[in-house]
Design a protein around this motif. Structure first.
Motif, PDB file in Angstrom:
ATOM      1  N   VAL A  11      -8.298  14.716  -4.663  1.00 59.88           N
ATOM      2  CA  VAL A  11      -7.909  15.334  -3.403  1.00 59.88           C
ATOM      3  C   VAL A  11      -7.187  16.636  -3.710  1.00 59.88           C
ATOM      4  N   GLN A  12      -7.248  17.564  -2.783  1.00 55.59           N
ATOM      5  CA  GLN A  12      -6.544  18.834  -2.950  1.00 55.59           C
ATOM      6  C   GLN A  12      -5.071  18.674  -2.595  1.00 55.59           C
ATOM      7  N   PRO A  13      -4.233  19.521  -3.125  1.00 58.33           N
ATOM      8  CA  PRO A  13      -2.820  19.478  -2.752  1.00 58.33           C
ATOM      9  C   PRO A  13      -2.653  19.539  -1.244  1.00 58.33           C
ATOM     10  N   GLY A  14      -1.745  18.710  -0.753  1.00 59.80           N
ATOM     11  CA  GLY A  14      -1.535  18.608   0.684  1.00 59.80           C
ATOM     12  C   GLY A  14      -2.381  17.549   1.348  1.00 59.80           C
ATOM     13  N   GLY A  15      -3.336  17.009   0.625  1.00 60.02           N
ATOM     14  CA  GLY A  15      -4.215  16.008   1.182  1.00 60.02           C
ATOM     15  C   GLY A  15      -3.610  14.622   1.191  1.00 60.02           C
ATOM     16  N   SER A  16      -4.413  13.659   1.623  1.00 57.59           N
ATOM     17  CA  SER A  16      -3.954  12.279   1.761  1.00 57.59           C
ATOM     18  C   SER A  16      -4.948  11.313   1.127  1.00 57.59           C
ATOM     19  N   LEU A  17      -4.416  10.205   0.670  1.00 62.85           N
ATOM     20  CA  LEU A  17      -5.224   9.082   0.182  1.00 62.85           C
ATOM     21  C   LEU A  17      -4.537   7.797   0.591  1.00 62.85           C
ATOM     22  N   ARG A  18      -5.336   6.762   0.739  1.00 58.76           N
ATOM     23  CA  ARG A  18      -4.783   5.434   1.015  1.00 58.76           C
ATOM     24  C   ARG A  18      -5.273   4.464  -0.030  1.00 58.76           C
ATOM     25  N   LEU A  19      -4.344   3.908  -0.771  1.00 51.91           N
ATOM     26  CA  LEU A  19      -4.668   2.912  -1.781  1.00 51.91           C
ATOM     27  C   LEU A  19      -4.548   1.514  -1.172  1.00 51.91           C
ATOM     28  N   SER A  20      -5.400   0.633  -1.626  1.00 49.72           N
ATOM     29  CA  SER A  20      -5.374  -0.753  -1.184  1.00 49.72           C
ATOM     30  C   SER A  20      -5.340  -1.668  -2.397  1.00 49.72           C
ATOM     31  N   CYS A  21      -4.731  -2.821  -2.233  1.00 47.81           N
ATOM     32  CA  CYS A  21      -4.702  -3.808  -3.295  1.00 47.81           C
ATOM     33  C   CYS A  21      -4.767  -5.191  -2.668  1.00 47.81           C
ATOM     34  N   ALA A  22      -5.711  -5.995  -3.121  1.00 49.69           N
ATOM     35  CA  ALA A  22      -5.901  -7.333  -2.591  1.00 49.69           C
ATOM     36  C   ALA A  22      -5.551  -8.364  -3.643  1.00 49.69           C
ATOM     37  N   ILE A  50       7.514  -3.549  -1.543  1.00 49.93           N
ATOM     38  CA  ILE A  50       7.783  -4.215  -0.268  1.00 49.93           C
ATOM     39  C   ILE A  50       7.956  -5.696  -0.541  1.00 49.93           C
ATOM     40  N   ILE A  51       9.005  -6.289   0.032  1.00 46.63           N
ATOM     41  CA  ILE A  51       9.241  -7.705  -0.196  1.00 46.63           C
ATOM     42  C   ILE A  51       8.769  -8.514   1.005  1.00 46.63           C
ATOM     43  N   SER A  52       8.840  -9.823   0.886  1.00 44.26           N
ATOM     44  CA  SER A  52       8.256 -10.687   1.904  1.00 44.26           C
ATOM     45  C   SER A  52       8.890 -10.487   3.270  1.00 44.26           C
ATOM     46  N   GLY A  53      10.148 -10.097   3.317  1.00 46.14           N
ATOM     47  CA  GLY A  53      10.809  -9.857   4.602  1.00 46.14           C
ATOM     48  C   GLY A  53      10.464  -8.532   5.234  1.00 46.14           C
ATOM     49  N   GLY A  54       9.730  -7.723   4.518  1.00 49.89           N
ATOM     50  CA  GLY A  54       9.301  -6.432   5.047  1.00 49.89           C
ATOM     51  C   GLY A  54      10.119  -5.247   4.583  1.00 49.89           C
ATOM     52  N   ILE A  68       4.428   2.334   2.163  1.00 48.31           N
ATOM     53  CA  ILE A  68       3.868   1.082   1.683  1.00 48.31           C
ATOM     54  C   ILE A  68       3.875   0.084   2.824  1.00 48.31           C
ATOM     55  N   SER A  69       2.814  -0.723   2.906  1.00 50.78           N
ATOM     56  CA  SER A  69       2.729  -1.722   3.969  1.00 50.78           C
ATOM     57  C   SER A  69       1.919  -2.912   3.484  1.00 50.78           C
ATOM     58  N   ARG A  70       2.054  -4.005   4.197  1.00 48.46           N
ATOM     59  CA  ARG A  70       1.277  -5.215   3.895  1.00 48.46           C
ATOM     60  C   ARG A  70       0.544  -5.659   5.147  1.00 48.46           C
ATOM     61  N   ASP A  71      -0.531  -6.377   4.981  1.00 55.18           N
ATOM     62  CA  ASP A  71      -1.245  -6.926   6.132  1.00 55.18           C
ATOM     63  C   ASP A  71      -0.525  -8.187   6.605  1.00 55.18           C
ATOM     64  N   ASN A  72      -0.909  -8.679   7.784  1.00 58.56           N
ATOM     65  CA  ASN A  72      -0.207  -9.822   8.365  1.00 58.56           C
ATOM     66  C   ASN A  72      -0.322 -11.077   7.503  1.00 58.56           C
ATOM     67  N   ALA A  73      -1.464 -11.246   6.871  1.00 63.61           N
ATOM     68  CA  ALA A  73      -1.642 -12.415   6.012  1.00 63.61           C
ATOM     69  C   ALA A  73      -0.802 -12.294   4.743  1.00 63.61           C
ATOM     70  N   GLY A  74      -0.467 -11.069   4.383  1.00 57.75           N
ATOM     71  CA  GLY A  74       0.436 -10.853   3.269  1.00 57.75           C
ATOM     72  C   GLY A  74      -0.208 -10.716   1.920  1.00 57.75           C
ATOM     73  N   ASN A  75      -1.522 -10.797   1.863  1.00 56.28           N
ATOM     74  CA  ASN A  75      -2.182 -10.715   0.572  1.00 56.28           C
ATOM     75  C   ASN A  75      -2.736  -9.331   0.249  1.00 56.28           C
ATOM     76  N   MET A  76      -2.561  -8.405   1.166  1.00 53.13           N
ATOM     77  CA  MET A  76      -3.001  -7.029   0.935  1.00 53.13           C
ATOM     78  C   MET A  76      -1.794  -6.116   0.985  1.00 53.13           C
ATOM     79  N   VAL A  77      -1.787  -5.137   0.121  1.00 50.05           N
ATOM     80  CA  VAL A  77      -0.758  -4.108   0.167  1.00 50.05           C
ATOM     81  C   VAL A  77      -1.444  -2.757   0.156  1.00 50.05           C
ATOM     82  N   TYR A  78      -0.871  -1.830   0.892  1.00 51.99           N
ATOM     83  CA  TYR A  78      -1.438  -0.497   1.024  1.00 51.99           C
ATOM     84  C   TYR A  78      -0.391   0.543   0.637  1.00 51.99           C
TER      85      TYR A  78
END
Length: 120
Positions: A11-22, A50-54, A68-78
């Motif tokens: 990505v160019q400087p100033g751009g954005s990316l979203r990483l995911s981890c399952a 991010i911890i389990s309490g958010g 950083i964020s997690r999905d509702n099920a808690g097994n994905m982090v972004y």
């Protein structure tokens, strides 16, 4: 237990990316999930967690730009990364502190890295 990271790229400087981890496998509870990065010739460093309490923590370099964020099920982090800079170029690794069952203590697991390159 496996952690599968994705979303890296160029990505160019100033751009954005979203990483995911399952996280997958036999998991009783995920206590925390984190993103680390390692730039060429440098030590691996914590970017965000991010911890389990958010509750979340960020490296100073990430504050105000990364989320950083997690999905509702808690097994994905972004990791949403905005306003990217050339110095953000690194291999990004996800990491989770996981308790597999009631008999085992929690331990850290690591995913494979995903390369983020910020360059014009």
């Amino acid at each position: 237990v496996q952690l599968q990271a994705s979303g890296g790229g160029s990505v160019q400087p100033g751009g954005s990316l979203r990483l995911s981890c399952a996280a997958s496998g036999s998991i009783l509870r995920i206590n925390a999930m984190r993103w680390h990065r390692q730039a060429p010739g440098k030590q691996r460093e914590l970017v965000a967690g991010i911890i389990s309490g958010g509750e979340t923590i960020y490296a100073d370099s990430a504050k105000g730009r990364f989320t950083i964020s997690r999905d509702n099920a808690g097994n994905m982090v972004y990791l949403q990364m905005n306003s990217l800079r050339p110095e953000d170029t690194a291999v990004y690794y996800c990491n989770a502190e996981i308790k597999r069952d009631v008999l085992r203590t929690s331990r850290d697991y690591w995913g494979q890295g995903t390369l983020v390159t910020v360059s014009s």
